[in-house]
Design a protein around this motif. Structure first.
Motif, PDB file in Angstrom:
ATOM      1  N   GLY A  26       8.410 -14.526  -5.170  1.00  0.00           N
ATOM      2  CA  GLY A  26       6.974 -14.765  -5.032  1.00  0.00           C
ATOM      3  C   GLY A  26       6.281 -13.859  -4.020  1.00  0.00           C
ATOM      4  O   GLY A  26       5.235 -14.223  -3.487  1.00  0.00           O
ATOM      5  N   ARG A  27       6.835 -12.694  -3.775  1.00  0.00           N
ATOM      6  CA  ARG A  27       6.211 -11.761  -2.818  1.00  0.00           C
ATOM      7  C   ARG A  27       4.838 -11.327  -3.312  1.00  0.00           C
ATOM      8  O   ARG A  27       4.592 -11.212  -4.504  1.00  0.00           O
ATOM      9  CB  ARG A  27       7.075 -10.511  -2.649  1.00  0.00           C
ATOM     10  CG  ARG A  27       8.382 -10.765  -2.010  1.00  0.00           C
ATOM     11  CD  ARG A  27       8.352 -10.358  -0.580  1.00  0.00           C
ATOM     12  NE  ARG A  27       9.690 -10.594  -0.032  1.00  0.00           N
ATOM     13  CZ  ARG A  27       9.912 -10.715   1.224  1.00  0.00           C
ATOM     14  NH1 ARG A  27       8.938 -10.607   2.084  1.00  0.00           N
ATOM     15  NH2 ARG A  27      11.117 -10.935   1.673  1.00  0.00           N
ATOM     16  N   PHE A  28       3.981 -11.075  -2.382  1.00  0.00           N
ATOM     17  CA  PHE A  28       2.661 -10.541  -2.680  1.00  0.00           C
ATOM     18  C   PHE A  28       2.286  -9.594  -1.559  1.00  0.00           C
ATOM     19  O   PHE A  28       2.894  -9.607  -0.489  1.00  0.00           O
ATOM     20  CB  PHE A  28       1.626 -11.672  -2.801  1.00  0.00           C
ATOM     21  CG  PHE A  28       1.516 -12.507  -1.544  1.00  0.00           C
ATOM     22  CD1 PHE A  28       0.618 -12.177  -0.549  1.00  0.00           C
ATOM     23  CD2 PHE A  28       2.341 -13.615  -1.363  1.00  0.00           C
ATOM     24  CE1 PHE A  28       0.529 -12.946   0.615  1.00  0.00           C
ATOM     25  CE2 PHE A  28       2.259 -14.379  -0.207  1.00  0.00           C
ATOM     26  CZ  PHE A  28       1.351 -14.043   0.779  1.00  0.00           C
ATOM     27  N   GLN A  29       1.314  -8.769  -1.810  1.00  0.00           N
ATOM     28  CA  GLN A  29       0.888  -7.826  -0.785  1.00  0.00           C
ATOM     29  C   GLN A  29      -0.088  -8.530   0.161  1.00  0.00           C
ATOM     30  O   GLN A  29      -1.089  -9.101  -0.267  1.00  0.00           O
ATOM     31  CB  GLN A  29       0.231  -6.598  -1.399  1.00  0.00           C
ATOM     32  CG  GLN A  29       0.035  -5.485  -0.389  1.00  0.00           C
ATOM     33  CD  GLN A  29      -0.329  -4.183  -1.059  1.00  0.00           C
ATOM     34  OE1 GLN A  29      -0.971  -4.164  -2.096  1.00  0.00           O
ATOM     35  NE2 GLN A  29       0.079  -3.085  -0.458  1.00  0.00           N
ATOM     36  N   TYR A  30       0.267  -8.499   1.453  1.00  0.00           N
ATOM     37  CA  TYR A  30      -0.590  -9.113   2.467  1.00  0.00           C
ATOM     38  C   TYR A  30      -1.861  -8.294   2.646  1.00  0.00           C
ATOM     39  O   TYR A  30      -1.882  -7.093   2.386  1.00  0.00           O
ATOM     40  CB  TYR A  30       0.146  -9.185   3.816  1.00  0.00           C
ATOM     41  CG  TYR A  30       1.256 -10.206   3.860  1.00  0.00           C
ATOM     42  CD1 TYR A  30       1.022 -11.493   4.321  1.00  0.00           C
ATOM     43  CD2 TYR A  30       2.554  -9.884   3.443  1.00  0.00           C
ATOM     44  CE1 TYR A  30       2.039 -12.433   4.359  1.00  0.00           C
ATOM     45  CE2 TYR A  30       3.575 -10.819   3.483  1.00  0.00           C
ATOM     46  CZ  TYR A  30       3.309 -12.088   3.947  1.00  0.00           C
ATOM     47  OH  TYR A  30       4.321 -13.020   3.979  1.00  0.00           O
ATOM     48  N   ASP A  31      -2.909  -8.951   3.105  1.00  0.00           N
ATOM     49  CA  ASP A  31      -4.152  -8.242   3.388  1.00  0.00           C
ATOM     50  C   ASP A  31      -4.032  -7.386   4.639  1.00  0.00           C
ATOM     51  O   ASP A  31      -4.667  -6.347   4.760  1.00  0.00           O
ATOM     52  CB  ASP A  31      -5.312  -9.239   3.560  1.00  0.00           C
ATOM     53  CG  ASP A  31      -5.658  -9.937   2.250  1.00  0.00           C
ATOM     54  OD1 ASP A  31      -5.433  -9.335   1.177  1.00  0.00           O
ATOM     55  OD2 ASP A  31      -6.133 -11.086   2.303  1.00  0.00           O
ATOM     56  N   ASP A  32      -3.210  -7.851   5.586  1.00  0.00           N
ATOM     57  CA  ASP A  32      -3.036  -7.149   6.857  1.00  0.00           C
ATOM     58  C   ASP A  32      -1.569  -6.831   7.070  1.00  0.00           C
ATOM     59  O   ASP A  32      -0.686  -7.470   6.515  1.00  0.00           O
ATOM     60  CB  ASP A  32      -3.510  -8.030   8.029  1.00  0.00           C
ATOM     61  CG  ASP A  32      -4.992  -8.353   7.954  1.00  0.00           C
ATOM     62  OD1 ASP A  32      -5.776  -7.418   7.712  1.00  0.00           O
ATOM     63  OD2 ASP A  32      -5.350  -9.537   8.124  1.00  0.00           O
ATOM     64  N   ASN A  33      -1.324  -5.845   7.931  1.00  0.00           N
ATOM     65  CA  ASN A  33       0.046  -5.557   8.359  1.00  0.00           C
ATOM     66  C   ASN A  33       0.394  -6.569   9.436  1.00  0.00           C
ATOM     67  O   ASN A  33      -0.382  -6.783  10.368  1.00  0.00           O
ATOM     68  CB  ASN A  33       0.141  -4.147   8.926  1.00  0.00           C
ATOM     69  CG  ASN A  33      -0.238  -3.096   7.904  1.00  0.00           C
ATOM     70  OD1 ASN A  33      -1.407  -2.952   7.586  1.00  0.00           O
ATOM     71  ND2 ASN A  33       0.731  -2.398   7.392  1.00  0.00           N
ATOM     72  N   ILE A  34       1.573  -7.191   9.306  1.00  0.00           N
ATOM     73  CA  ILE A  34       1.959  -8.255  10.241  1.00  0.00           C
ATOM     74  C   ILE A  34       3.267  -7.885  10.920  1.00  0.00           C
ATOM     75  O   ILE A  34       4.213  -7.454  10.268  1.00  0.00           O
ATOM     76  CB  ILE A  34       2.098  -9.606   9.515  1.00  0.00           C
ATOM     77  CG1 ILE A  34       0.774  -9.971   8.826  1.00  0.00           C
ATOM     78  CG2 ILE A  34       2.534 -10.704  10.483  1.00  0.00           C
ATOM     79  CD1 ILE A  34       0.860 -11.156   7.895  1.00  0.00           C
ATOM     80  N   VAL A  35       3.290  -8.067  12.242  1.00  0.00           N
ATOM     81  CA  VAL A  35       4.496  -7.823  13.035  1.00  0.00           C
ATOM     82  C   VAL A  35       4.777  -9.088  13.837  1.00  0.00           C
ATOM     83  O   VAL A  35       3.870  -9.663  14.444  1.00  0.00           O
ATOM     84  CB  VAL A  35       4.294  -6.647  14.026  1.00  0.00           C
ATOM     85  CG1 VAL A  35       5.510  -6.464  14.896  1.00  0.00           C
ATOM     86  CG2 VAL A  35       3.968  -5.373  13.294  1.00  0.00           C
TER      87      VAL A  35
END
Length: 140
Positions: A26-35
Motif C-alpha cells: 500500500g505504498r504511496f508517494q508522500y507529499d513531503d520528504n520525511i526524515v
C-alpha cells in the motif's frame, strides 16, 4: 546444496524486497520528504497509533525477519563473512535505500528501519555462523 540455493535465490529476493520497500504494502508517494532520526521514537509512535497487533508484528518484526537472509552474504562474498565487514557494507547499502525512499518520497528515511534491518542481518549472521560451524563439524 544450501549454499547453492542461497546464491540462486538472494538476487530475486533482494529485488522483491526492494519492490516492497518502494511500491508494495500500500505504498504511496508522500507529499513531503520525511526524515525520522530519533531512534526508537517512530517505532513507539507506530505501536501507539496502531490498533491492530497483527500490523504491529507485521511491520516491526518484518523489518527484522525480512533482512535475516542478508546475514548469509558471506556465502556469496567471502569478504563479508566477518561481522564488522558485513555490518559496514549492509548499513551503507540500507542508508542508500532509505535515502532513495526519502528523495523519491516513496517512503520515509527512518533510523528505526536501519536499526531493525541491521538487527535482522546480525541475527542472520549468527545463524550463518552456527551453520558454518555445524558444516565444519560434519565434514571433519
Amino acid at each position: 546444496m544450501l549454499k547453492k540455493f542461497y546464491k540462486f535465490i538472494i538476487v530475486p529476493y533482494t529485488v522483491f524486497l526492494l519492490y516492497l520497500m518502494f511500491f508494495g504494502m500500500g505504498r504511496f508517494q508522500y507529499d513531503d520528504n520525511i526524515v525520522r532520526f530519533q531512534p526508537v521514537v517512530s517505532t513507539i509512535w507506530f505501536i501507539k497509533g496502531t490498533v491492530s497487533w497483527f500490523n504491529i508484528v507485521k511491520i516491526v518484526l518484518g523489518n527484522v525477519v525480512m533482512f535475516i537472509p542478508f546475514g548469509f552474504l558471506g556465502w556469496v562474498f567471502p569478504q563479508l563473512k566477518d561481522l564488522k565487514s558485513l555490518i559496514i557494507a549492509f548499513v551503507s547499502a540500507i542508508v542508500i535505500v532509505e535515502a532513495l525512499q526519502y528523495f523519491s518520497r516513496m517512503g520515509v528515511f527512518d533510523i528505526d528501519d536501519i536499526i531493525l534491518n541491521t538487527l535482522g542481518v546480525y541475527l542472520g549472521w549468527k545463524i550463518f555462523r552456527f551453520i558454518e560451524l555445524r558444516l565444519k563439524f560434519l565434514v571433519v
